[in-house]
Structure formats: structure tokens, C-alpha cells
Scaffold this active site. Structure first.
Site, PDB file in Angstrom:
ATOM      1  N   ASP A 195       0.840  -1.202   0.000  1.00 55.89           N
ATOM      2  CA  ASP A 195       0.000   0.000   0.000  1.00 55.89           C
ATOM      3  C   ASP A 195       0.877   1.256   0.000  1.00 55.89           C
ATOM      4  O   ASP A 195       0.588   2.239  -0.690  1.00 55.89           O
ATOM      5  CB  ASP A 195      -0.909  -0.008   1.240  1.00 55.89           C
ATOM      6  CG  ASP A 195      -1.625  -1.336   1.379  1.00 55.89           C
ATOM      7  OD1 ASP A 195      -2.504  -1.611   0.557  1.00 55.89           O
ATOM      8  OD2 ASP A 195      -1.274  -2.123   2.277  1.00 55.89           O
ATOM      9  N   HIS A 236      -4.612  -3.324   6.346  1.00 55.90           N
ATOM     10  CA  HIS A 236      -4.443  -3.583   4.904  1.00 55.90           C
ATOM     11  C   HIS A 236      -5.827  -3.940   4.351  1.00 55.90           C
ATOM     12  O   HIS A 236      -6.138  -5.098   4.090  1.00 55.90           O
ATOM     13  CB  HIS A 236      -3.446  -4.714   4.662  1.00 55.90           C
ATOM     14  CG  HIS A 236      -3.398  -5.121   3.216  1.00 55.90           C
ATOM     15  ND1 HIS A 236      -2.918  -4.311   2.225  1.00 55.90           N
ATOM     16  CD2 HIS A 236      -3.828  -6.245   2.586  1.00 55.90           C
ATOM     17  CE1 HIS A 236      -3.041  -4.914   1.056  1.00 55.90           C
ATOM     18  NE2 HIS A 236      -3.594  -6.092   1.246  1.00 55.90           N
TER      19      HIS A 236
HETATM   20  N1  LIG Z   1      -0.842  -7.932   2.284  1.00 55.92           N
HETATM   21  C1  LIG Z   1      -0.857  -7.690   0.984  1.00 55.92           C
HETATM   22  O1  LIG Z   1      -0.438  -6.612   0.556  1.00 55.92           O
HETATM   23  C2  LIG Z   1      -1.382  -8.697  -0.005  1.00 55.92           C
HETATM   24  C3  LIG Z   1      -1.308  -8.435  -1.377  1.00 55.92           C
HETATM   25  C4  LIG Z   1      -1.758  -9.390  -2.283  1.00 55.92           C
HETATM   26  C5  LIG Z   1      -2.286 -10.578  -1.828  1.00 55.92           C
HETATM   27  N2  LIG Z   1      -2.387 -10.799  -0.494  1.00 55.92           N
HETATM   28  C6  LIG Z   1      -2.885 -12.061   0.037  1.00 55.92           C
HETATM   29  O2  LIG Z   1      -1.846 -13.037  -0.052  1.00 55.92           O
HETATM   30  C7  LIG Z   1      -2.401 -14.338  -0.062  1.00 55.92           C
HETATM   31  C8  LIG Z   1      -1.823 -15.183  -1.173  1.00 55.92           C
HETATM   32  O3  LIG Z   1      -2.176 -14.669  -2.425  1.00 55.92           O
HETATM   33  P1  LIG Z   1      -1.908 -15.516  -3.768  1.00 55.92           P
HETATM   34  O4  LIG Z   1      -2.425 -14.685  -4.869  1.00 55.92           O
HETATM   35  O5  LIG Z   1      -0.509 -16.009  -3.796  1.00 55.92           O
HETATM   36  O6  LIG Z   1      -2.892 -16.733  -3.531  1.00 55.92           O
HETATM   37  P2  LIG Z   1      -2.860 -18.186  -4.178  1.00 55.92           P
HETATM   38  O7  LIG Z   1      -4.205 -18.781  -3.919  1.00 55.92           O
HETATM   39  O8  LIG Z   1      -2.323 -18.169  -5.567  1.00 55.92           O
HETATM   40  O9  LIG Z   1      -1.786 -18.929  -3.274  1.00 55.92           O
HETATM   41  C9  LIG Z   1      -2.033 -19.286  -1.965  1.00 55.92           C
HETATM   42  C10 LIG Z   1      -1.302 -20.573  -1.725  1.00 55.92           C
HETATM   43  O10 LIG Z   1      -1.471 -20.904  -0.351  1.00 55.92           O
HETATM   44  C11 LIG Z   1      -1.628 -22.296  -0.289  1.00 55.92           C
HETATM   45  N3  LIG Z   1      -2.190 -22.662   0.993  1.00 55.92           N
HETATM   46  C12 LIG Z   1      -3.503 -22.757   1.351  1.00 55.92           C
HETATM   47  N4  LIG Z   1      -3.585 -23.167   2.622  1.00 55.92           N
HETATM   48  C13 LIG Z   1      -2.319 -23.320   3.072  1.00 55.92           C
HETATM   49  C14 LIG Z   1      -1.776 -23.729   4.293  1.00 55.92           C
HETATM   50  N5  LIG Z   1      -2.557 -24.078   5.312  1.00 55.92           N
HETATM   51  N6  LIG Z   1      -0.425 -23.789   4.414  1.00 55.92           N
HETATM   52  C15 LIG Z   1       0.360 -23.454   3.387  1.00 55.92           C
HETATM   53  N7  LIG Z   1      -0.093 -23.068   2.187  1.00 55.92           N
HETATM   54  C16 LIG Z   1      -1.422 -23.000   2.034  1.00 55.92           C
HETATM   55  C17 LIG Z   1      -2.504 -22.637  -1.491  1.00 55.92           C
HETATM   56  O11 LIG Z   1      -2.433 -24.002  -1.818  1.00 55.92           O
HETATM   57  C18 LIG Z   1      -1.886 -21.746  -2.544  1.00 55.92           C
HETATM   58  O12 LIG Z   1      -0.835 -22.410  -3.237  1.00 55.92           O
HETATM   59  C19 LIG Z   1      -3.907 -14.117  -0.164  1.00 55.92           C
HETATM   60  O13 LIG Z   1      -4.448 -14.176   1.136  1.00 55.92           O
HETATM   61  C20 LIG Z   1      -4.019 -12.698  -0.698  1.00 55.92           C
HETATM   62  O14 LIG Z   1      -5.251 -12.112  -0.376  1.00 55.92           O
HETATM   63  C21 LIG Z   1      -1.943  -9.886   0.413  1.00 55.92           C
HETATM   64  O1  LIG Z   2      -5.969 -10.250  -2.161  1.00 56.20           O
HETATM   65  C1  LIG Z   2      -6.554  -9.179  -1.942  1.00 56.20           C
HETATM   66  O2  LIG Z   2      -7.622  -9.105  -1.323  1.00 56.20           O
HETATM   67  C2  LIG Z   2      -5.989  -7.915  -2.464  1.00 56.20           C
HETATM   68  C3  LIG Z   2      -4.616  -7.697  -1.930  1.00 56.20           C
HETATM   69  O3  LIG Z   2      -4.585  -7.658  -0.536  1.00 56.20           O
HETATM   70  C4  LIG Z   2      -4.017  -6.445  -2.497  1.00 56.20           C
HETATM   71  O4  LIG Z   2      -3.932  -5.439  -1.783  1.00 56.20           O
HETATM   72  O5  LIG Z   2      -3.648  -6.463  -3.673  1.00 56.20           O
END
Ligand SMILES: NC(=O)c1ccc[n+]([C@@H]2O[C@H](COP(=O)([O-])OP(=O)(O)OC[C@H]3O[C@@H](n4cnc5c(N)ncnc54)[C@H](O)[C@@H]3O)[C@@H](O)[C@H]2O)c1
Ligand SMILES: O=C(O)C[C@H](O)C(=O)O
Length: 332
Positions: A160, A188
Site C-alpha cells: 500500500d 491492509h
Molecule cells: N498484504 C498484501 O499486501 C497482499 C497483497 C496481495 C495478496 N495478499 C494475500 O496473499 C495471499 C496469497 O495470495 P496468492 O495470490 O498467492 O494466492 P494463491 O491462492 O495463488 O496462493 C495461496 C497458496 O497458499 C496455499 N495454501 C492454502 N492453505 C495453506 C496452508 N494451510 N499452508 C500453506 N499453504 C497454504 C494454497 O495451496 C496456494 O498455493 C492471499 O491471502 C491474498 O489475499 C496480500
Molecule cells: O488479495 C486481496 O484481497 C488484495 C490484496 O490484498 C491487495 O492489496 O492487492
């Protein structure tokens, strides 16, 4: 003399952020170009084959800094001896879903993984939670891993922060590296408060306030804020997937600045356990402006907060207090 390798855990490593993140770590983007790493990757059974594929690719890329790869679905093996844990694993928000919908799925994962980290990670392991709801997952991890120092548990709001820098840089047509000291306060989520009141631009011969250079308080107090707040949702809408390369890159920025320090005169935003600074209630993980030195972050103190900011900072704190009780109700 060559440095000893640092063990870095990435959970959810077969997912899309994981796929972008592990090569960045292996190239030195997280810990520096002279720091060897051993990457531990955890995912769940249905993703085991994909995880194997990521390991094969890491080997094929022949990264000079990469001294080993552990790819496993066993949380104990994954956590063993890790110095840094980047917690990306979890259930991902899909288009049209509210963050709260993913809460109950994710907090129970974080409760279980807290114990594994507490028992098997290196004693001073630094934890960065990326998976949403990031602040509350980090809080649950902290509460269920009481022997990990609370200063070692953080969540990602650097994405962010970087988004806010990007918006200002676009608006003023200046390079993003000349913009600094924006702040992300709070969660977030779409209640986060991106604050430019202390942000500056390096114009070559002076540091000028962003507010003065933009000269459009209406834009700064409305469109700018909502654009940053809604950027994650906008990316999901456009890609049908949440942000991955920018999330991975920002996770590297977060850990790099935490471990190697923030540049003099510059702060960054990190989700950390509130100590009551700026009247934010203790007991939540809240994003503050921080500087880092000697592998420790400290909240920047003494910034003047106007009435507009106060309201927004309190609103996002209120959401976090509510998320905390919702998280506990999901765990009961
Ligand atoms: N904080 C931030 O700025 C931010 C930004 C983008 C995404 N995110 C979050 O990050 C996370 C991951 O996003 P992504 O796009 O890589 O998702 P994704 O679904 O592609 O990958 C998530 C992975 O986690 C695995 N997983 C599920 N349960 C699990 C467990 N108990 N132990 C280990 N692995 C497990 C899944 O099998 C998958 O491979 C999501 O929660 C998303 O919302 C946060
Ligand atoms: O996975 C989301 O909900 C969005 C993500 O946290 C982001 O800020 O891109």
C-alpha cells in the site's frame, strides 16, 4: 569471508505470489546481493505437485546465492530453523468477495502455523504475514505463539505504501524514488489511511512537501486515498487474480529494510503490534510509519496529526478491533 546462508520460509509457495517471490529471494532482492539463502517452501497436499515444479525451476535457474531448497507439505519440516518466515499461504479472496469472507478460513491456518513456528523456527525468527486478512492473521499468529517476541511479528502494508508512492509519482511526473515518507495507517483493507501530510519530493535541490507540489487538496483528500485503498480490488477486477508481482516485490522491500535498515531520513510503513502510539489501541496489529536499524523497527514519533487524519486513523483502528473479535469468534 562468505556469509552463512539465511533460511527463509515462504508458505503458500506454489501460489501466485509465491511463484513471483521465491526467485526474487534467490536473486538477493530480499537480503542483499551477498547473502546466500536456503529457501523453505510450504504448501498443502493438493498443491504438492505444483510445489515440486517450483523447486525444479529454482534449481534450473542456477541462482548463485541459492544454497538449498526445501519443498514440503509438512509444516514442521518447513519451519525447522528458519530465520525469516514470509507467510503467504492461505485462502485467496476472489472477485466480489469481502475480506471478511476469507477470515474464518485463514485465522485457523494462522493459529496452527503459529505453534509450528514457535516450536521449530530459529529463536529470533522474523515473521512477515502477507495472506489476508494480513493484520489479523498476524495478530492471531502472535497470540498463539507467545514465545516469539512480539516485535518479530509484522504484516505487509508496504505494498500500500508503494502504491501511494506510485500514485504521487504519476500525478507529479516525478520518479518514484524521489518521493518519500508517505504513511499507511491501519489495516491492509479499504479502511487504510494513506497519508501524504509528511511526504516530500526531492526536486533536485530541495525536499518539497507533496501537498504543496500537488496543489490540489481535493484530489489528495479524496481520489488519491480511494485509489490506494481500492487498488487491490482494481487489480483483482483487471487480472481476475490478486496482485502478485507487486506483492512479492513489496514483501522483499519490507524484509530488506527491516534487516538491512531504512535509509537516513526515510521511513516506511509496516503493520506492527500497537504500543499505543498516536492513541491507537494496543492489542492490534496496525500499520505505522517506522524506521529500522540493527534489525529492529521503531515507530516514528511526534508527527503532527490533524483532525482529518485523526478520524481516518481511528476508523481503521476500529475496523481492526472488530476484526479481532470476529477472528476470535471464528476460532471458538
Ligand atoms: N498484504 C498484501 O499486501 C497482499 C497483497 C496481495 C495478496 N495478499 C494475500 O496473499 C495471499 C496469497 O495470495 P496468492 O495470490 O498467492 O494466492 P494463491 O491462492 O495463488 O496462493 C495461496 C497458496 O497458499 C496455499 N495454501 C492454502 N492453505 C495453506 C496452508 N494451510 N499452508 C500453506 N499453504 C497454504 C494454497 O495451496 C496456494 O498455493 C492471499 O491471502 C491474498 O489475499 C496480500
Ligand atoms: O488479495 C486481496 O484481497 C488484495 C490484496 O490484498 C491487495 O492489496 O492487492
Amino acid at each position: 569471508m562468505a556469509k552463512d546462508p539465511v533460511r527463509v520460509l515462504v508458505t503458500g509457495a506454489a501460489g501466485q505470489i509465491g511463484y513471483a517471490l521465491v526467485p526474487m529471494i534467490a536473486r538477493g532482492a530480499m537480503l542483499g546481493p551477498d547473502q546466500p539463502v536456503i529457501i523453505h517452501m510450504l504448501d498443502i497436499e493438493p498443491a504438492a505437485e505444483a510445489l515440486k515444479g517450483v523447486k525444479m525451476e529454482l534449481i534450473d535457474a542456477a541462482f548463485p546465492l541459492l544454497k538449498g531448497v526445501v519443498a514440503t507439505t509438512d509444516v514442521v519440516e518447513a519451519c525447522k530453523g528458519v530465520d525469516i518466515a514470509v507467510m503467504v499461504g492461505g485462502f485467496r479472496r476472489k472477485e466480489g468477495m469481502e475480506r471478511k469472507d476469507v477470515m474464518s478460513k485463514n485465522v485457523s491456518i494462522y493459529k496452527a502455523q503459529a505453534s509450528a513456528l514457535e516450536q521449530h523456527a530459529a529463536p529470533d525468527c522474523k515473521v512477515l504475514v502477507v495472506a489476508n486478512p494480513a493484520n489479523t492473521n498476524a495478530l492471531i499468529l502472535k497470540e498463539f505463539a507467545p514465545s516469539i517476541p512480539e516485535k518479530n511479528i509484522t504484516c505487509l502494508t508496504r505494498l500500500d505504501h508503494n502504491r501511494a508512492l506510485g500514485q504521487i509519482s504519476e500525478k507529479l511526473s516525478v520518479h518514484v524514488s524521489d518521493v518519500k515518507n508517505v504513511i499507511i495507517w491501519g489495516n491492509h483493507s479499504s479502511t487504510q489511511y494513506p497519508d501524504v501530510n509528511h511526504a516530500t519530493v526531492n526536486t533536485g535541490n530541495a525536499l518539497k512537501p507533496v501537498r504543496e507540489l500537488v496543489g490540489d487538496d481535493h484530489w489528495l483528500n479524496a481520489d488519491f486515498i480511494t485509489t490506494v485503498q481500492q487498488r487491490g480490488a482494481a487489480i483483482i477486477k483487471a487480472r481476475k487474480l490478486s496482485s502478485a508481482l507487486s506483492a512479492a516485490s513489496s514483501a522483499c522491500d519490507h524484509v530488506r529494510d527491516w534487516v538491512l535498515g531504512t535509509p537516513k531520513g526515510t521511513w516506511v510503513s509496516m503493520g506492527v503490534y500497537s504500543d499505543g502510539s498516536y492513541g491507537i489501541p494496543p492489542g492490534i496489529i496496525y500499520s505505522f510509519p517506522v524506521t529500522c536499524e540493527k534489525e529492529e523497527w521503531s515507530i516514528v514519533q511526534g508527527l503532527k496529526i490533524d483532525e482529518f487524519s485523526r478520524k481516518k486513523m481511528d476508523a481503521t483502528a476500529k475496523e481492526l478491533v472488530e476484526e479481532k473479535s470476529l477472528a476470535y469468534s471464528c476460532l471458538n
